[in-house]
Scaffold this motif. Structure first.
Motif, PDB file in Angstrom:
ATOM      1  N   UNK A 150     -76.356 109.855  12.292  1.00  0.00           N
ATOM      2  CA  UNK A 150     -76.165 109.199  13.586  1.00  0.00           C
ATOM      3  C   UNK A 150     -74.770 109.414  14.149  1.00  0.00           C
ATOM      4  N   UNK A 151     -73.837 109.872  13.311  1.00  0.00           N
ATOM      5  CA  UNK A 151     -72.451 109.980  13.743  1.00  0.00           C
ATOM      6  C   UNK A 151     -71.728 108.647  13.776  1.00  0.00           C
ATOM      7  N   UNK A 152     -72.380 107.599  13.347  1.00  0.00           N
ATOM      8  CA  UNK A 152     -71.796 106.253  13.384  1.00  0.00           C
ATOM      9  C   UNK A 152     -72.626 105.334  12.484  1.00  0.00           C
ATOM     10  N   UNK A 153     -72.005 104.259  11.997  1.00  0.00           N
ATOM     11  CA  UNK A 153     -70.558 103.986  12.053  1.00  0.00           C
ATOM     12  C   UNK A 153     -69.819 104.784  10.982  1.00  0.00           C
ATOM     13  N   UNK A 154     -68.536 105.039  11.231  1.00  0.00           N
ATOM     14  CA  UNK A 154     -67.712 105.823  10.306  1.00  0.00           C
ATOM     15  C   UNK A 154     -66.718 104.975   9.526  1.00  0.00           C
ATOM     16  N   UNK A 155     -66.377 103.798  10.043  1.00  0.00           N
ATOM     17  CA  UNK A 155     -65.406 102.949   9.347  1.00  0.00           C
ATOM     18  C   UNK A 155     -65.857 102.517   7.945  1.00  0.00           C
ATOM     19  N   UNK A 156     -67.188 102.433   7.635  1.00  0.00           N
ATOM     20  CA  UNK A 156     -67.561 102.017   6.280  1.00  0.00           C
ATOM     21  C   UNK A 156     -66.952 102.848   5.158  1.00  0.00           C
ATOM     22  N   UNK A 340     -58.603 102.868  10.192  1.00  0.00           N
ATOM     23  CA  UNK A 340     -59.690 103.692   9.647  1.00  0.00           C
ATOM     24  C   UNK A 340     -59.585 105.131  10.130  1.00  0.00           C
ATOM     25  N   UNK A 341     -59.216 105.333  11.395  1.00  0.00           N
ATOM     26  CA  UNK A 341     -59.130 106.697  11.897  1.00  0.00           C
ATOM     27  C   UNK A 341     -57.839 107.391  11.470  1.00  0.00           C
ATOM     28  N   UNK A 342     -56.802 106.626  11.153  1.00  0.00           N
ATOM     29  CA  UNK A 342     -55.641 107.220  10.492  1.00  0.00           C
ATOM     30  C   UNK A 342     -56.050 107.740   9.121  1.00  0.00           C
ATOM     31  N   UNK A 343     -56.815 106.939   8.383  1.00  0.00           N
ATOM     32  CA  UNK A 343     -57.283 107.353   7.058  1.00  0.00           C
ATOM     33  C   UNK A 343     -58.245 108.529   7.155  1.00  0.00           C
ATOM     34  N   UNK A 344     -59.106 108.553   8.162  1.00  0.00           N
ATOM     35  CA  UNK A 344     -60.025 109.677   8.334  1.00  0.00           C
ATOM     36  C   UNK A 344     -59.263 110.963   8.655  1.00  0.00           C
ATOM     37  N   UNK A 345     -58.101 110.845   9.325  1.00  0.00           N
ATOM     38  CA  UNK A 345     -57.265 112.023   9.537  1.00  0.00           C
ATOM     39  C   UNK A 345     -56.752 112.544   8.189  1.00  0.00           C
ATOM     40  N   UNK A 346     -56.292 111.617   7.318  1.00  0.00           N
ATOM     41  CA  UNK A 346     -55.892 112.017   5.962  1.00  0.00           C
ATOM     42  C   UNK A 346     -57.055 112.710   5.262  1.00  0.00           C
ATOM     43  N   UNK A 347     -58.250 112.134   5.359  1.00  0.00           N
ATOM     44  CA  UNK A 347     -59.423 112.699   4.684  1.00  0.00           C
ATOM     45  C   UNK A 347     -59.694 114.119   5.174  1.00  0.00           C
ATOM     46  N   UNK A 354     -65.671 112.287   4.952  1.00  0.00           N
ATOM     47  CA  UNK A 354     -65.382 111.082   5.719  1.00  0.00           C
ATOM     48  C   UNK A 354     -66.588 110.241   6.038  1.00  0.00           C
ATOM     49  N   UNK A 355     -67.786 110.750   5.754  1.00  0.00           N
ATOM     50  CA  UNK A 355     -68.995 109.982   6.054  1.00  0.00           C
ATOM     51  C   UNK A 355     -69.649 109.487   4.772  1.00  0.00           C
ATOM     52  N   UNK A 356     -70.561 108.552   4.925  1.00  0.00           N
ATOM     53  CA  UNK A 356     -71.401 108.075   3.830  1.00  0.00           C
ATOM     54  C   UNK A 356     -72.853 108.248   4.260  1.00  0.00           C
TER      55      UNK A 356
END
Length: 374
Positions: A150-156, A340-347, A354-356
């Motif tokens: 789905x492209x979302x949610x990504x914060x999990x 969360x999106x700062x961390x996803x940049x690191x990922x 970055x997804x589950x």
């Protein structure tokens, strides 16, 4: 807090469905992505004319108008990032910016199909990189969609990385424009997350219509009304609430027109606001029951965490759980999504998925986002 070898700071930028401003967080990360803390955070309001133009943007917006908004939002994101990066300690380099962008269209995958999902964010990352002199990671959602999600949610993914594998089941609930949640099992079980339905997008829209205000401060107006059980029943009958996860939604579905289509027309406006608050609290509580073990703790972030009426309703619907904001975990509830999106940049820069798939429905884990060099 001291920096270890290889520690770095990452800037996270987030603007949500309320389209009122930009949340920026400066996140201190260890080399393995472990969160050491938020070094600085800042909210930058959007110019009211720009905010209204973005709020009105959607599938019918002319392409030249979207391009204009893409540029203007990029400049606003760049300014927010430039301001926050200056607060990084001299010994802690800023490695990159993670920018979610502003969603102007999101459509989840239809149940039982392998196509139909789409998601568009604007705020040109090339322009942000050029103005800030930092690498920018953006366009996080479409790779997950390409993998069947789905492209979302990504914060999990971020929630699980920070607060997963505890000794008891817990949940993180983001009460933004749309309510989304992460169910964290005890130990190393499967993480579940999805959009449960509307939150501030309807509450704010109704407040703007009747109060000439951007939102219902502390939920005081909702608290003054009475829940219209007939209206609540019609709203809760929407098929989205009964659909099993993975699923995602947005204001393309839950909007003022959707609400008006369910009204009789003679309801007291304060009663409608109370009913909308009850809709959010009850559907979030229903969603929290979709995991294996009922969560013992429910951590709330997003703008709704400051809505006293909404928090009281959620606690009433979850009597066995302790409901509190993520401040109790040491993270400001206003900046969890930006972090969360700062961390996803690191990922992305470390080739970490970055997804589950258990959350988005993707066929596999994937590295998310494109990198835009300065």
């Amino acid at each position: 807090m001291s920096a270890g070898d290889g520690d770095a700071a990452y800037v996270g930028l987030m603007s949500g469905t309320s389209v009122d401003g930009i949340d920026a967080a400066l996140l201190h990360l260890a080399p393995n992505g472990a969160v050491r803390g938020i070094l600085a955070a800042r909210y930058t309001p959007l110019d009211s004319e720009l905010a209204e133009a973005v709020h009105q943007a959607g599938a019918d917006t002319p392409l030249h108008r979207l391009c204009e908004l893409d540029r203007r939002l990029a400049d606003a994101f760049a300014e927010a990032a430039d301001t926050i990066q200056r607060q990084a300690p001299a010994e802690l380099p800023v490695a990159a910016i993670g920018c979610h962008g502003q969603t102007v269209w999101h459509q989840g995958r239809e149940a039982g199909t392998d196509d139909g999902a789409s998601s568009v964010q604007i705020g040109d990352p090339n322009r942000i990189a050029a103005r800030t002199g930092l690498p920018v990671v953006a366009d996080f959602r479409r790779r997950d969609i390409a993998e069947g999600g789905h492209g979302a949610p990504l914060a999990p993914s971020f929630h699980a990385y920070c607060w997963g594998a505890g000794d008891a089941a817990s949940a993180v609930v983001n009460l933004g424009g749309i309510a989304n949640l992460t169910l964290l099992p005890a130990g190393a079980g499967t993480v579940i997350g999805f959009d449960s339905g509307p939150a501030n997008t309807l509450l704010d829209a109704w407040a703007r219509r009747h109060l000439d205000a951007r939102f219902d401060a502390d939920g005081a107006w909702a608290a003054s009304g009475r829940v219209d059980q007939e209206l609540l029943g019609r709203l809760r009958a929407d098929p989205y609430f009964a659909r099993p996860p993975p699923k995602s939604t947005g204001p393309e579905h839950f909007n003022l027109e959707w609400l008006l289509a369910h009204r009789r027309g003679d309801e007291d406006p304060a009663d409608v606001q109370a009913t909308l608050a009850e809709l959010t609290a009850s559907t979030v509580a229903d969603a929290l029951g979709r995991g294996g073990d009922a969560p013992a703790r429910v951590w709330v972030c997003g703008g709704g965490s400051h809505n006293g009426d909404l928090m009281r309703r959620l606690q009433a619907h979850c009597p066995e759980a302790a409901v509190a904001s993520t401040a109790a975990l040491g993270m400001d509830p206003d900046y969890v999504e930006a972090a969360a999106f700062a961390w996803l940049a690191w990922a992305r820069l470390h080739h970490h998925p970055g997804n589950l798939p258990s959350v988005t429905g993707a066929r596999r884990r994937a590295v998310l986002g494109g990198v835009y060099a300065p």
